[in-house]
Write an enzyme that holds these catalytic residues in place. Structure first.
Site, PDB file in Angstrom:
ATOM      1  N   ARG A  37       0.891  -1.164   0.018  1.00  0.00           N
ATOM      2  CA  ARG A  37       0.140  -0.027   0.003  1.00  0.00           C
ATOM      3  C   ARG A  37       1.130   1.366   0.021  1.00  0.00           C
ATOM      4  O   ARG A  37       1.812   1.362   0.970  1.00  0.00           O
ATOM      5  CB  ARG A  37      -0.915  -0.035   1.370  1.00  0.00           C
ATOM      6  CG  ARG A  37      -1.721   1.287   1.446  1.00  0.00           C
ATOM      7  CD  ARG A  37      -2.716   1.281   2.595  1.00  0.00           C
ATOM      8  NE  ARG A  37      -3.524   2.261   2.684  1.00  0.00           N
ATOM      9  CZ  ARG A  37      -3.349   3.185   3.640  1.00  0.00           C
ATOM     10  NH1 ARG A  37      -2.136   3.308   4.630  1.00  0.00           N
ATOM     11  NH2 ARG A  37      -3.932   4.187   3.688  1.00  0.00           N
ATOM     12  N   GLU A  81      -7.291   8.409   6.110  1.00  0.00           N
ATOM     13  CA  GLU A  81      -7.588   9.302   7.230  1.00  0.00           C
ATOM     14  C   GLU A  81      -8.057  10.775   7.231  1.00  0.00           C
ATOM     15  O   GLU A  81      -7.474  11.574   7.586  1.00  0.00           O
ATOM     16  CB  GLU A  81      -6.454   9.220   8.157  1.00  0.00           C
ATOM     17  CG  GLU A  81      -6.050   7.732   8.567  1.00  0.00           C
ATOM     18  CD  GLU A  81      -4.724   7.810   9.765  1.00  0.00           C
ATOM     19  OE1 GLU A  81      -4.194   8.890  10.044  1.00  0.00           O
ATOM     20  OE2 GLU A  81      -4.545   6.715  10.018  1.00  0.00           O
ATOM     21  N   TYR A 138      -4.517   1.820  15.867  1.00  0.00           N
ATOM     22  CA  TYR A 138      -3.162   2.091  16.933  1.00  0.00           C
ATOM     23  C   TYR A 138      -3.638   1.948  18.221  1.00  0.00           C
ATOM     24  O   TYR A 138      -3.011   1.105  18.763  1.00  0.00           O
ATOM     25  CB  TYR A 138      -2.414   3.377  16.431  1.00  0.00           C
ATOM     26  CG  TYR A 138      -1.994   3.454  14.970  1.00  0.00           C
ATOM     27  CD1 TYR A 138      -0.616   2.952  14.934  1.00  0.00           C
ATOM     28  CD2 TYR A 138      -2.811   3.975  13.953  1.00  0.00           C
ATOM     29  CE1 TYR A 138      -0.061   2.802  13.799  1.00  0.00           C
ATOM     30  CE2 TYR A 138      -1.991   3.936  12.750  1.00  0.00           C
ATOM     31  CZ  TYR A 138      -0.908   3.510  12.604  1.00  0.00           C
ATOM     32  OH  TYR A 138      -0.322   3.487  11.159  1.00  0.00           O
ATOM     33  N   ASN A 183      -7.504   1.976   9.932  1.00  0.00           N
ATOM     34  CA  ASN A 183      -6.230   2.268  10.455  1.00  0.00           C
ATOM     35  C   ASN A 183      -6.557   2.111  12.197  1.00  0.00           C
ATOM     36  O   ASN A 183      -7.279   3.032  12.630  1.00  0.00           O
ATOM     37  CB  ASN A 183      -5.826   3.710   9.812  1.00  0.00           C
ATOM     38  CG  ASN A 183      -5.134   3.419   8.845  1.00  0.00           C
ATOM     39  OD1 ASN A 183      -5.464   2.412   7.838  1.00  0.00           O
ATOM     40  ND2 ASN A 183      -4.529   4.722   8.225  1.00  0.00           N
ATOM     41  N   HIS A 222      -2.811  10.958   0.589  1.00  0.00           N
ATOM     42  CA  HIS A 222      -2.394  10.752   1.866  1.00  0.00           C
ATOM     43  C   HIS A 222      -1.586  12.234   2.583  1.00  0.00           C
ATOM     44  O   HIS A 222      -0.469  12.126   2.567  1.00  0.00           O
ATOM     45  CB  HIS A 222      -1.401   9.647   2.021  1.00  0.00           C
ATOM     46  CG  HIS A 222      -1.177   9.151   3.414  1.00  0.00           C
ATOM     47  ND1 HIS A 222      -1.189   7.655   3.729  1.00  0.00           N
ATOM     48  CD2 HIS A 222      -0.833   9.712   4.836  1.00  0.00           C
ATOM     49  CE1 HIS A 222      -0.956   7.310   4.820  1.00  0.00           C
ATOM     50  NE2 HIS A 222      -0.562   8.574   5.693  1.00  0.00           N
ATOM     51  N   GLU A 228      -3.587   0.009   7.993  1.00  0.00           N
ATOM     52  CA  GLU A 228      -2.622   0.242   8.979  1.00  0.00           C
ATOM     53  C   GLU A 228      -2.696   0.037  10.384  1.00  0.00           C
ATOM     54  O   GLU A 228      -3.801  -0.020  10.742  1.00  0.00           O
ATOM     55  CB  GLU A 228      -2.458   1.863   9.019  1.00  0.00           C
ATOM     56  CG  GLU A 228      -2.017   2.574   7.594  1.00  0.00           C
ATOM     57  CD  GLU A 228      -1.746   4.077   7.736  1.00  0.00           C
ATOM     58  OE1 GLU A 228      -1.460   4.588   9.084  1.00  0.00           O
ATOM     59  OE2 GLU A 228      -1.897   4.704   6.967  1.00  0.00           O
TER      60      GLU A 228
HETATM   61  C1  FCB Z   1      -1.464   7.476  10.664  1.00  0.00           C
HETATM   62  C2  FCB Z   1      -0.928   7.870   9.423  1.00  0.00           C
HETATM   63  C3  FCB Z   1       0.429   7.249   8.993  1.00  0.00           C
HETATM   64  C4  FCB Z   1       1.323   7.299   9.978  1.00  0.00           C
HETATM   65  C5  FCB Z   1       0.694   6.700  11.419  1.00  0.00           C
HETATM   66  C6  FCB Z   1       1.662   6.375  12.229  1.00  0.00           C
HETATM   67  O1  FCB Z   1      -2.183   8.325  11.214  1.00  0.00           O
HETATM   68  O2  FCB Z   1      -1.869   7.520   8.356  1.00  0.00           O
HETATM   69  O3  FCB Z   1       0.821   8.085   7.824  1.00  0.00           O
HETATM   70  O4  FCB Z   1       1.878   8.409  10.287  1.00  0.00           O
HETATM   71  O5  FCB Z   1      -0.290   7.115  11.700  1.00  0.00           O
END
Ligand code: FCB
Length: 452
Positions: free
Chosen positions: A77, A166, A295, A293, A121, A358
């Site tokens: 990607r 995002e 985290y 995405n 992006h 992500e």
């Molecule tokens: C996301 C972004 C990516 C990277 C990660 C850690 O928000 O899409 O570019 O910075 O976080």
């Protein structure tokens, strides 16, 4: 699916973004983006870092293609830099810009790796920001024209298309809190930006679909977080934040319109005059998959005294709580259960095929003299999250693939080069790439389609 395996045909990839890795910001007639301007503004980026060179991927595209293939990934990607294709955001496609992505795509296909292209992006041509940027409706129309140009050039070889990465970050970090480019702090403008980003997504999807061949798929990537509370009395606060983080995008894109409570909490900030008749129909243009995405989770509580967070216009009365350990180098909470809960909820409530576009973690890696990097914490992060993804699939979530963030260490936006997310280490002195232990571990997962 046995205990540790993934469904047949599961997509295993790694992800990057143009401004974070390409460098070569003037090569091939590339115009300036808002990130060039922002990173060259004093005080915006840790260490004064910029993406001028980044990991020099533009000049190392062959070597990096070999690297991806050597990891045994079946997908990659990447994002396309709008200002390489339209240096000032309008007009015909710049041949040198297209040629660079042609080369990348051909490289990937020759090595058996499926290209997954993201059209935006975050690197908006500066010329379009000078005309008002995403708070202006016209930017959505420009984006659709740009998307059609890129699609026409590459769609004979690229099947998986994402419009935006995002949009929450583009709108609210870019125009409300101002910690990302273009660095404006205008809550009303940020809500208009969010709407126009989605309008651009819908228009671009329509334009590309009208010219698609069999097998092409279209989606969008959102950064979503489960919102956690300690007490029942905090549930309303959680609903506000779920609205401002998740549903403000999910509902228009997948359910045909904004939820009334999201419009309500932002009433004092904007009158929503930017929402025209027919817009929700465009934004709701059907998509083939949703990119997630993930985290870390968000923890919140009701707090009558709170003015809210600058990144969440409409969040007055809600306090965002400190993350709870263990934390990554970003001080983000490690909470694998969050990805399972999110995928389960998305499948149940929105009924759309999902990709994790992500997921990953920054840790302070050390390159050893023998060229290895022992990043056991990152391996543990990936393993915990992948095992949670597997659980969600077993419970019925329709998850088609996973992209680790990131293929390699890179320019981590406002944090510059200080945070390392790669499964491959980049030595910023020599620009040499060194696969970390996590890359070897992940490569095994990708090649065997199971957790070891
Ligand atoms: C996301 C972004 C990516 C990277 C990660 C850690 O928000 O899409 O570019 O910075 O976080």
């Amino acid at each position: 699916m046995t205990e540790r395996t993934f469904p047949e045909g599961f997509v295993w990839g790694a992800a990057t973004a143009s401004y974070q890795i390409e460098g070569a910001v003037k090569a091939g007639g590339r115009g300036a983006s808002i990130w060039d301007t922002f990173s060259h503004t004093a005080g915006k980026i840790v260490g004064g870092d910029t993406g001028d060179v980044a990991t020099d991927h533009y000049h190392r595209v062959d070597e990096d293609s070999d690297l991806i293939a050597s990891l045994g990934l079946n997908a990659y990607r990447f994002s396309i830099a709008w200002p390489r294709i339209q240096p000032d955001g309008t007009g015909p496609a710049n041949a040198a810009g297209i040629a660079f992505y042609d080369r990348l795509v051909d490289n990937l296909l020759a090595r058996g790796v499926a290209p997954a292209a993201t059209l935006y992006h975050w690197d908006l041509p500066q010329a379009l920001e000078d005309k008002g940027g995403w708070p202006e409706r016209d930017t959505a129309l420009r984006f659709a024209q740009y998307a059609a140009l890129v699609h026409a050039a590459l769609h004979d070889r690229v099947s998986m298309w994402s419009t935006l990465n995002e949009p929450w970050c583009s709108a609210f970090l870019g125009y409300a809190s101002g910690v990302h480019a273009p660095g404006r702090q205008d809550p009303a403008a940020s809500l208009a930006a969010a709407h126009h980003l989605m309008l651009g997504h819908g228009l671009a999807t329509r334009a590309m679909r009208a010219d698609a061949r069999d097998g092409e798929t279209f989606g969008i990537t959102l950064n979503l977080s489960p919102v956690l509370v300690d007490n029942d009395s905090d549930r309303d606060a959680a609903r506000v934040m779920d609205g401002l983080q998740n549903r403000i995008f999910l509902d228009p894109i997948l359910r045909g319109g904004y939820a009334p409570d999201v419009i309500d909490v932002t009433q004092g900030i904007t009158d929503w005059a930017f929402l025209h008749d027919g817009d929700e129909e465009i934004i709701g243009e059907p998509i083939d998959w949703l990119g997630v995405n993930y985290y870390s989770p968000m923890r919140v509580a009701a707090d009558a005294e709170s003015e809210g967070s600058p990144a969440y216009p409409g969040s007055a009365g809600v306090a965002i709580l400190e993350p709870r350990g263990p934390l990554t180098d970003m001080q983000w909470e490690v909470y694998p259960q969050g990805i399972a809960d999110l995928l389960t909820r998305l499948s149940a409530e929105y009924r759309v095929p999902l990709f994790i576009t992500e997921n990953g973690a920054a840790y302070p890696d050390v390159l050893r003299a023998d060229g290895t990097v022992a990043d056991a914490e990152r391996v543990a992060y990936l393993e915990g999250h992948l095992s949670a993804v597997r659980d969600a699939i077993e419970r019925g979530a329709d998850v088609r693939g996973y992209f680790a963030w990131s293929l390699m260490d890179n320019f981590e936006w406002a944090h510059g080069f200080a945070k390392r997310f790669g499964i491959v280490y980049v030595d910023y002195e020599t620009l040499e790439r060194h696969p970390k232990d996590s890359a070897r571990w992940y490569s095994r997962v990708a090649q065997t389609n199971r957790l070891p």
